[in-house]
Every structure is written in C-alpha cells, then in structure tokens.
Design a protein around this motif. Structure first.
Motif, PDB file in Angstrom:
ATOM      1  N   VAL A 112       0.820  -1.209   0.000  1.00 54.08           N
ATOM      2  CA  VAL A 112       0.000   0.000   0.000  1.00 54.08           C
ATOM      3  C   VAL A 112       0.853   1.259   0.000  1.00 54.08           C
ATOM      4  CG1 VAL A 112      -0.231   0.061   2.521  1.00 54.08           C
ATOM      5  CG2 VAL A 112      -2.013   1.095   1.084  1.00 54.08           C
ATOM      6  N   ARG A 113       2.074   1.187   0.496  1.00 52.44           N
ATOM      7  CA  ARG A 113       2.922   2.380   0.529  1.00 52.44           C
ATOM      8  C   ARG A 113       3.327   2.846  -0.870  1.00 52.44           C
ATOM      9  NH1 ARG A 113       8.567   1.075   0.805  1.00 52.44           N
ATOM     10  NH2 ARG A 113       8.896  -1.183   0.569  1.00 52.44           N
ATOM     11  N   GLU A 114       3.090   2.013  -1.888  1.00 51.20           N
ATOM     12  CA  GLU A 114       3.337   2.438  -3.274  1.00 51.20           C
ATOM     13  C   GLU A 114       2.491   3.658  -3.632  1.00 51.20           C
ATOM     14  OE1 GLU A 114       2.286  -0.853  -5.771  1.00 51.20           O
ATOM     15  OE2 GLU A 114       3.394  -2.260  -4.519  1.00 51.20           O
ATOM     16  N   ARG A 115       1.373   3.838  -2.950  1.00 50.35           N
ATOM     17  CA  ARG A 115       0.449   4.924  -3.284  1.00 50.35           C
ATOM     18  C   ARG A 115       1.016   6.301  -2.941  1.00 50.35           C
ATOM     19  NH1 ARG A 115      -5.663   3.230  -2.818  1.00 50.35           N
ATOM     20  NH2 ARG A 115      -5.556   0.956  -2.955  1.00 50.35           N
ATOM     21  N   ILE A 116       1.917   6.358  -1.985  1.00 50.24           N
ATOM     22  CA  ILE A 116       2.498   7.635  -1.555  1.00 50.24           C
ATOM     23  C   ILE A 116       3.998   7.569  -1.806  1.00 50.24           C
ATOM     24  CG2 ILE A 116       2.800   9.251   0.349  1.00 50.24           C
ATOM     25  CD1 ILE A 116       0.324   8.016   1.662  1.00 50.24           C
ATOM     26  N   GLN A 117       4.461   8.298  -2.798  1.00 47.89           N
ATOM     27  CA  GLN A 117       5.870   8.236  -3.199  1.00 47.89           C
ATOM     28  C   GLN A 117       6.515   9.610  -3.105  1.00 47.89           C
ATOM     29  OE1 GLN A 117       6.621   6.184  -6.920  1.00 47.89           O
ATOM     30  NE2 GLN A 117       4.869   4.820  -6.649  1.00 47.89           N
ATOM     31  N   ILE A 118       7.816   9.607  -2.867  1.00 47.98           N
ATOM     32  CA  ILE A 118       8.615  10.823  -2.899  1.00 47.98           C
ATOM     33  C   ILE A 118       9.845  10.551  -3.758  1.00 47.98           C
ATOM     34  CG2 ILE A 118      10.015  12.444  -1.551  1.00 47.98           C
ATOM     35  CD1 ILE A 118       8.015  12.152   0.707  1.00 47.98           C
ATOM     36  N   ASN A 119      10.027  11.402  -4.754  1.00 47.40           N
ATOM     37  CA  ASN A 119      11.132  11.253  -5.709  1.00 47.40           C
ATOM     38  C   ASN A 119      11.162   9.866  -6.337  1.00 47.40           C
ATOM     39  OD1 ASN A 119      11.928  13.892  -5.344  1.00 47.40           O
ATOM     40  ND2 ASN A 119      13.497  13.405  -3.830  1.00 47.40           N
ATOM     41  N   GLY A 120       9.985   9.365  -6.684  1.00 43.84           N
ATOM     42  CA  GLY A 120       9.885   8.122  -7.436  1.00 43.84           C
ATOM     43  C   GLY A 120       9.998   6.863  -6.620  1.00 43.84           C
ATOM     44  N   GLN A 121      10.056   6.970  -5.292  1.00 44.75           N
ATOM     45  CA  GLN A 121      10.162   5.796  -4.436  1.00 44.75           C
ATOM     46  C   GLN A 121       9.029   5.789  -3.411  1.00 44.75           C
ATOM     47  OE1 GLN A 121      12.371   3.263  -4.824  1.00 44.75           O
ATOM     48  NE2 GLN A 121      13.085   4.365  -6.645  1.00 44.75           N
ATOM     49  N   PRO A 122       8.397   4.623  -3.195  1.00 38.09           N
ATOM     50  CA  PRO A 122       7.400   4.559  -2.127  1.00 38.09           C
ATOM     51  C   PRO A 122       8.031   4.965  -0.802  1.00 38.09           C
ATOM     52  CG  PRO A 122       7.344   2.559  -3.471  1.00 38.09           C
ATOM     53  CD  PRO A 122       8.558   3.330  -3.898  1.00 38.09           C
ATOM     54  N   ILE A 123       7.268   5.662   0.037  1.00 40.18           N
ATOM     55  CA  ILE A 123       7.812   6.007   1.344  1.00 40.18           C
ATOM     56  C   ILE A 123       8.144   4.709   2.087  1.00 40.18           C
ATOM     57  CG2 ILE A 123       6.652   8.236   1.471  1.00 40.18           C
ATOM     58  CD1 ILE A 123       4.560   6.989   3.299  1.00 40.18           C
ATOM     59  N   SER A 124       9.126   4.758   2.966  1.00 41.37           N
ATOM     60  CA  SER A 124       9.586   3.554   3.666  1.00 41.37           C
ATOM     61  C   SER A 124       8.487   3.010   4.573  1.00 41.37           C
ATOM     62  CB  SER A 124      10.818   3.875   4.505  1.00 41.37           C
ATOM     63  OG  SER A 124      10.475   4.722   5.590  1.00 41.37           O
ATOM     64  N   GLN A 125       8.639   1.756   4.970  1.00 42.00           N
ATOM     65  CA  GLN A 125       7.672   1.172   5.895  1.00 42.00           C
ATOM     66  C   GLN A 125       7.622   1.971   7.197  1.00 42.00           C
ATOM     67  OE1 GLN A 125       8.366  -3.023   6.437  1.00 42.00           O
ATOM     68  NE2 GLN A 125       7.747  -3.541   4.364  1.00 42.00           N
ATOM     69  N   ILE A 126       8.783   2.424   7.661  1.00 43.83           N
ATOM     70  CA  ILE A 126       8.830   3.205   8.897  1.00 43.83           C
ATOM     71  C   ILE A 126       8.092   4.530   8.721  1.00 43.83           C
ATOM     72  CG2 ILE A 126      10.368   4.503  10.420  1.00 43.83           C
ATOM     73  CD1 ILE A 126      12.366   2.222  10.213  1.00 43.83           C
ATOM     74  N   ASP A 127       8.328   5.210   7.606  1.00 44.66           N
ATOM     75  CA  ASP A 127       7.640   6.485   7.372  1.00 44.66           C
ATOM     76  C   ASP A 127       6.145   6.277   7.155  1.00 44.66           C
ATOM     77  OD1 ASP A 127       9.817   8.106   7.727  1.00 44.66           O
ATOM     78  OD2 ASP A 127      10.285   8.313   5.597  1.00 44.66           O
ATOM     79  N   PHE A 128       5.785   5.187   6.482  1.00 45.75           N
ATOM     80  CA  PHE A 128       4.360   4.913   6.290  1.00 45.75           C
ATOM     81  C   PHE A 128       3.680   4.762   7.642  1.00 45.75           C
ATOM     82  CE2 PHE A 128       0.528   2.487   5.757  1.00 45.75           C
ATOM     83  CZ  PHE A 128      -0.007   2.956   4.572  1.00 45.75           C
TER      84      PHE A 128
END
Length: 470
Positions: A112-128
């Motif tokens: 699900v973290r694929e939905r929120i990306q920064i600079n072309g990368q999904p946010i990390s599990q920790i940031d999610f």
C-alpha cells in the motif's frame, strides 16, 4: 504528533488501515439507495484536514498537479513524475535547487505504501507507519473536536479518503516542491479535490465507467471529471469525444480557466509501451511545461522532456518479464479493466505466431463477457489455454480486499471460463487463488507468452507471486 514507530509497525498500520475499508454489504446498500457521490464529501474532508492541523490553504504550498480521467490518468502521472525527475536533475546541473516530488496514486499493486511516493520511491515502511499513526491518532483524539458537516458525517474517513488525507499530511510534513495527485473516482466529489489552487489540472481520456457513482452518460461522467477545474487554473485535456469535450469546455468557461487540448505525441520514444500511451505522454508533457512556467522552474533547454518520456515506468501496465522459474515462459501483465483499455491491451500483446495463455479475472462489477469479447476480437493472439481465478492472494496483508463479495463457489470465474471457451474453444482452468493460478501456469506450460489482465488487483498479485516485486 511525533509518534514513535518501528519497521514492525508497518504491518500493524496496514491492518488498521484495512479496517477502514468499506465492506461489500455497505457498498451494496449505497448502490441500492441510488449510489450518487456524497455531496458533503469535500466539506467533510476539509474538517478531517483541519482536525489534523492543516488548512485547505496549506495545500497550495504543494504546487499540485491534479489529474482526472477514466483511463490513462495513472500513466499520465507516471510520465509526469518521470519528466519532473529529469527537470530536477537538469535544474541541479544548472546550479539550481533540485525538486522534491510527491506522487499520490491508486490502487497499489503489492504494498500500500506504493500509493504515496517521494522522488519516485514509495515512502519507507517506517515512514508509512509514522504518518499513518500521526493521521490515525489525531483523528481518534477527542481534542480538538471534529467539526461535523451534517448529522450523518462520519467520525473517520474510509480507506481511500484516509490515504488521501495521509498523503496530503505526508507531503506537507516532507515539504515537497510539487505533489502529483491522481483522482480516485470522478473528480467533483473526490477527496483529492479538496485542493483549491493547484498549479495545473489534467484530464485524461474519458469513457463510460463507475456508472453507479458518476452517471450512465458520457456527459454526466465528464461533468464529474471536469470538477477538478479551478478558477483561473490552466487545464489540459487529451482529445475527447465531442460530447465529453463540450462539457469540459463549459466547466472551464465557468471557472475562467484556460483550456488546452493536446494531440498525441509522435516520433518520441516512450518508456511505457502501447500506442495509447502517446496521448498520455502528450498530456504529461503539457502539464509539466505549464507547471515549470507557473512555478518559475524553467531550465535552459527542453532536454528533460524527451528524457522523462523515455525513462518513464509504470508497473502493471503493458509490462513484461521472464518467469524466474520457467525461463521459456514470459509474463505480460496489463491492468486493463474497461473495454477501451482491453482493446489497447490486445493491440499491445497481439501475436499470431507464438502460443499464448490467458490468466483473467474481471475487476469487481465489471462486464467480464464484454472484456473477453473485446480481447478476442481486437487483435490476433494464438491463445492455447486460459486460467481464471478470483483476486485472492495469500502473499501479504496489503492485498486484503473487503470491498468485494467472497465467492467460495467461484461462480464468476466459471462464468468467465464458459464465455472464453465459447469464444475460442480453448481448454480452461478455474483455480481458487492467484497463487494457485501462477503455480498451475508455470507447471503446465512452457515456451508460451502469458497475459494476465482484467484487474489491477490480479496484476499486482501476479507480480508479487510470479516476480516477487513490481
């Protein structure tokens, strides 16, 4: 809101997020009552935003590129991300500050973290997990009290609206320079539409879809999609059927918004395959040029455009990869779920020589017969077999979907298999999960091209099981 989290909190966040899914029974009740979009949705979403400590005006800091459409809006966002990434690199080469680029899109394929990306990368599990619980805990807190728009207003947003809220919160906290926001359904009442001053809006190709929510005619659907147009904010559209374009023109005029209609690009190498992607590439190009001009991020040359189009990547759409376990077998996946997108998929996949196998499941409430007939008649393919399964995967919690009715008897799959057998005379197989389908295909066939299509949920499951990544 500085919640302490660990990598293990990601699974807990996913489980808590899944509890916000609108279950199948509730969806059916909404449809039975008329199924029109909630006209309180934007005021309610504004109240959620305020409870999180943000104002609607704060969203203007994100320099939003807002994209709606029936098909192609996700690919347009992918081209836009790639072009802006190249713009960022070019600005940095010229001694200027690079861009921090946010992307919000749906659905996800594997995590699900694929939905929120920064600079072309999904946010990390920790940031999610961090941003999830900042959002979740703030909404659950009794202070400050949630401003109720009506007596029926919910206390907590459902799955997609929660993720939209979380995305806006994440992008504000991360201080992105631009946020590319893909509409979920429609536009007028979609939760992404809370933003009042995007930099530019885009409308991808329109067609008949989500009739329960948006209406049964192209004019009604176009009205919803064009609801993202804002006062004096430039809007760009791909070429549309005349009935849809008239509605877009009317809504642009109402908002004193300059409308530009772009033709498909030509003689340009694209990183996302398919002739239909040329319209999406043209839309993304116009959006990026407009954004760069309006935000004063214009580089010395236009090299970033061609580079961005060439390097664009959008997993699950016109994607091919060799089977890691059966070298002579090649997987081809495309999330086509409308007749128009299935026609484009067939043209991309078509082959008269090599034998092909179909792996299919129609997304919920789609016309499986229409999709299969379109695939069969649109382009020549030498299909020798077909496998049908529900969108059920045992891989991970991210793939849990409570919005569809469980079909223990596999009735929908057997009906699709019967239709395909009637159309082609192929041997057919029905299995209870995506895992079983991939295993059956790889144990049964060699020297074939396999097409998995009909649903992005199916495609995500196949990528996870057959490839292990996007």
């Amino acid at each position: 809101m500085d919640t302490n989290v660990s990598a293990g909190s990601y699974l807990a966040a996913v489980r808590d997020l899944n509890n916000l899914q609108t279950n199948y029974q509730v969806i059916q009740q909404i449809k039975a009552s008329g199924g029109r979009m909630n006209q309180h949705s934007i005021p309610e979403f504004t109240a959620f935003l305020e409870k999180l400590g943000h104002s609607v005006k704060d969203l203007n800091k994100l320099n939003v590129i807002h994209v709606a459409g029936t098909k192609g809006k996700g690919s347009t966002c992918a081209f836009t991300l790639s072009i802006l990434s190249q713009l960022s690199s070019q600005l940095e080469e010229e001694g200027k500050r690079p861009l921090k680029i946010g992307l919000f899109t749906s659905p996800h394929l594997i995590q699900v973290r694929e939905r929120i990306q920064i600079n072309g990368q999904p946010i990390s599990q920790i940031d999610f997990a961090k941003y999830f619980y900042q959002t979740h805990d703030a909404l659950r807190s009794p202070h400050p009290p949630l401003r109720k728009v009506s007596a029926d207003s919910p206390d907590m947003p459902m799955y997609f609206r929660f993720l939209t809220l979380m995305a806006y919160h994440t992008f504000l906290r991360e201080h992105v320079d631009v946020a590319i926001m893909e509409v979920g359904v429609g536009g007028e009442y979609d939760s992404t539409n809370v933003v009042q001053q995007p930099v530019v809006c885009g409308i991808a190709s329109l067609g008949i879809d989500h009739q329960n929510s948006l209406g049964s005619t192209i004019e009604e659907i176009a009205w919803h999609k064009a609801g993202i147009i804002k006062h004096k904010v430039p809007v760009v559209s791909v070429e549309q059927v005349p009935e849809a374009l008239r509605v877009i023109e009317e809504r642009a005029k109402e908002n004193d918004a300059e409308l530009r209609v772009v033709k498909p690009v030509d003689n340009v190498e694209l990183g996302i395959q398919g002739v239909h992607q040329r319209a999406n590439a043209a839309l993304a190009t116009a959006l990026c040029r407009t954004w760069a001009h309006r935000t004063h991020n214009v580089p010395a040359s236009d090299l970033y455009i061609a580079r961005g189009l060439q390097l664009a990547n959008w997993p699950g759409r016109s994607q091919s990869f060799p089977s890691p376990r059966v070298p002579s077998l090649t997987w081809h996946v495309d999330g086509a779920h409308t007749t128009e997108s299935m026609r484009a998929c067939a043209n991309w996949f078509s082959s008269t020589s090599s034998p092909c196998v179909l792996l299919f499941n129609a997304a919920h409430n789609r016309d499986a017969r229409a999709l299969l007939e379109t695939l069969h008649t649109s382009a020549p393919c030498n299909f020798v077999g077909a496998v049908f399964c529900p969108n059920v995967s045992t891989q991970r919690a991210d793939s849990n979907n409570f919005t569809v009715q469980k079909d223990n008897e596999l009735a929908a799959q057997w009906e699709s298999a019967r239709v395909w057998e009637e159309l082609t005379g192929n041997s057919v197989k029905v299995v209870p999960s995506i895992n079983d389908a991939v295993e059956y295909v790889e144990n049964t066939y060699t020297d074939v091209r396999v097409l998995a299509t009909g649903s992005l949920h199916l495609v995500g499951g196949v990528l996870d099981v057959a490839k292990g990544s996007i």
